[in-house]
Scaffold this motif. Structure first.
Motif, mmCIF file in Angstrom:
data_model
loop_
_atom_site.group_PDB
_atom_site.id
_atom_site.type_symbol
_atom_site.label_atom_id
_atom_site.label_comp_id
_atom_site.label_asym_id
_atom_site.label_seq_id
_atom_site.Cartn_x
_atom_site.Cartn_y
_atom_site.Cartn_z
ATOM 1 N N LEU A 205 16.044 36.595 -23.440
ATOM 2 C CA LEU A 205 17.104 37.902 -24.166
ATOM 3 C C LEU A 205 16.362 38.517 -25.060
ATOM 4 O O LEU A 205 17.272 39.146 -26.117
ATOM 5 N N ALA A 206 15.982 37.667 -26.004
ATOM 6 C CA ALA A 206 16.120 38.105 -27.578
ATOM 7 C C ALA A 206 15.379 39.537 -27.973
ATOM 8 O O ALA A 206 15.599 40.154 -28.553
ATOM 9 N N ARG A 207 14.047 39.420 -26.404
ATOM 10 C CA ARG A 207 13.101 40.630 -26.840
ATOM 11 C C ARG A 207 13.310 41.471 -25.709
ATOM 12 O O ARG A 207 11.652 41.998 -24.972
ATOM 13 N N ARG A 208 14.500 41.277 -24.540
ATOM 14 C CA ARG A 208 14.715 42.012 -23.704
ATOM 15 C C ARG A 208 13.673 42.148 -22.074
ATOM 16 O O ARG A 208 13.172 43.165 -22.352
ATOM 17 N N ARG A 209 12.834 40.879 -22.358
ATOM 18 C CA ARG A 209 11.827 40.571 -21.712
ATOM 19 C C ARG A 209 11.798 39.645 -21.128
ATOM 20 O O ARG A 209 11.756 38.833 -22.024
ATOM 21 N N GLY A 210 11.724 39.458 -19.459
ATOM 22 C CA GLY A 210 11.402 38.040 -18.573
ATOM 23 C C GLY A 210 11.727 37.743 -17.244
ATOM 24 O O GLY A 210 11.896 39.221 -17.204
ATOM 25 N N SER A 211 10.995 37.666 -16.705
ATOM 26 C CA SER A 211 11.671 37.202 -15.740
ATOM 27 C C SER A 211 11.482 35.853 -14.928
ATOM 28 O O SER A 211 10.311 35.205 -15.149
ATOM 29 N N ILE A 212 12.936 35.112 -14.193
ATOM 30 C CA ILE A 212 12.822 33.685 -13.751
ATOM 31 C C ILE A 212 12.663 33.832 -12.418
ATOM 32 O O ILE A 212 13.566 33.994 -11.838
ATOM 33 N N VAL A 213 12.009 32.830 -11.696
ATOM 34 C CA VAL A 213 12.015 32.170 -10.355
ATOM 35 C C VAL A 213 12.801 30.620 -10.261
ATOM 36 O O VAL A 213 11.743 30.368 -10.526
ATOM 37 N N ASN A 214 13.411 30.916 -9.533
ATOM 38 C CA ASN A 214 14.205 30.014 -8.825
ATOM 39 C C ASN A 214 13.735 28.924 -7.862
ATOM 40 O O ASN A 214 13.519 29.862 -6.936
ATOM 41 N N ILE A 215 13.188 28.024 -7.911
ATOM 42 C CA ILE A 215 12.789 27.104 -6.516
ATOM 43 C C ILE A 215 13.681 26.757 -5.732
ATOM 44 O O ILE A 215 14.257 26.273 -5.629
ATOM 45 N N ALA A 216 14.578 27.653 -5.016
ATOM 46 C CA ALA A 216 15.594 27.481 -3.602
ATOM 47 C C ALA A 216 15.164 26.063 -2.533
ATOM 48 O O ALA A 216 14.161 25.633 -1.834
ATOM 49 N N SER A 217 15.801 26.956 -1.259
ATOM 50 C CA SER A 217 15.293 26.196 0.168
ATOM 51 C C SER A 217 15.936 26.692 0.957
ATOM 52 O O SER A 217 16.901 27.385 1.155
ATOM 53 N N MET A 218 14.610 27.617 1.920
ATOM 54 C CA MET A 218 16.204 28.035 3.490
ATOM 55 C C MET A 218 17.648 26.780 3.701
ATOM 56 O O MET A 218 18.146 27.362 4.498
ATOM 57 N N SER A 219 17.371 25.300 3.238
ATOM 58 C CA SER A 219 17.883 24.831 3.577
ATOM 59 C C SER A 219 19.397 25.072 2.737
ATOM 60 O O SER A 219 20.309 24.529 2.960
ATOM 61 N N GLY A 220 19.578 25.965 1.767
ATOM 62 C CA GLY A 220 20.444 26.435 1.113
ATOM 63 C C GLY A 220 20.823 27.735 1.647
ATOM 64 O O GLY A 220 22.390 27.454 1.534
#
Length: 254
Positions: A133-148
């Motif tokens: 946020l301090a640099r106003r740049r980023g991509s976060i990818v969370n590993i979920a599951s089809m079970s969600g």
């Protein structure tokens, strides 16, 4: 194809010592990123992950701790930035799975699942985003599951399913909080995948069921999770946020 390149990116991957997390960490390096690899102190696979990243010609650092401890996650992000540079990509893959009948499930088993699979993802996103946020740049990818999104036939996993459903909605919620501040947040929901957990000899009968119930007739390989992660981390998905990318061989179509 340059849209999918991660040259100049600095990535952090939790759960990088084995399975999906390890393969994604290596995949990000193959796409050009330098990668900080975070997992539990007892994870022997971290050194192998580092070796594979370095073999791809990228820098790697090994960081040890638990995603359930905010201070350890914060320290890992600090160390990653100190040793590699400003964080631009994060993949949160640390998680566990087990099964138990709902009516008899001990509270500590329920709580441990939520602590690792859901709170651990939140703490990771929080620490990663503070820098991004301090640099106003980023991509976060969370590993979920089809079970969600669905309930797997024959599996007594209310705690696991609930934790992964939480990851999907956490991802959407964070994406909406941060979308006008330079950060994209998305999820990957794998179907049945041939991780070390699912390929143990004692899982042979269950694995045959997994394969039979998947329209494509097999489980995914961990290699098949690297491409989706690279897509969501890269400029190729620059207008994509708050999404849950289901990689399940067609399972949720039936």
């Amino acid at each position: 194809m340059d849209l999918f390149r991660l040259d100049g990116d600095i990535a952090l991957v939790t759960g990088a010592g084995s399975g999906i997390g390890q393969r994604i960490a290596v995949g990000l390096a193959e796409a050009g990123a330098d990668v900080a690899c975070f997992d539990l102190p007892g994870s022997a696979g971290l050194d192998d992950t580092r070796a594979r990243i370095e073999a791809a010609g990228r820098r790697a650092v090994v960081l040890r701790g638990s995603v359930t401890e905010a201070a350890e996650v914060e320290a890992a992000v600090d160390a990653a930035e100190r040793q590699l540079g400003g964080l631009t990509v994060a993949v949160n893959a640390a998680g566990i799975a087990n099964a138990f009948p709902a009516e008899d499930m001990p509270l500590d088993q329920w709580q441990r699942m939520l602590d690792i699979n859901l709170t651990g993802v939140f703490l990771s996103c929080q620490a990663e985003a503070r820098r991004m946020l301090a640099r106003r740049r980023g991509s976060i990818v969370n590993i979920a599951s089809m079970s969600g999104s669905i309930v797997n036939r024959g599996l007594q996993q209310i705690h696991y399913n609930t934790s992964k459903a939480g990851v999907i909605h956490l991802t959407r919620s964070l994406a909406m909080e941060w979308c006008d501040r330079g950060i994209r947040v998305n999820a990957i929901s794998p179907g049945y995948t041939a991780t070390p957990m699912n390929t143990r000899p004692e899982m042979a009968t269950q694995t045959a069921v997994f394969e039979a119930e998947t329209p494509m007739g097999r489980m995914a390989s961990v290699d098949e999770m690297a491409g989706p992660a690279i897509f969501l981390a890269s400029r190729a998905s620059s207008f994509c946020t708050g999404q849950d990318l289901v990689i399940d061989g067609g399972f949720t179509c039936w």
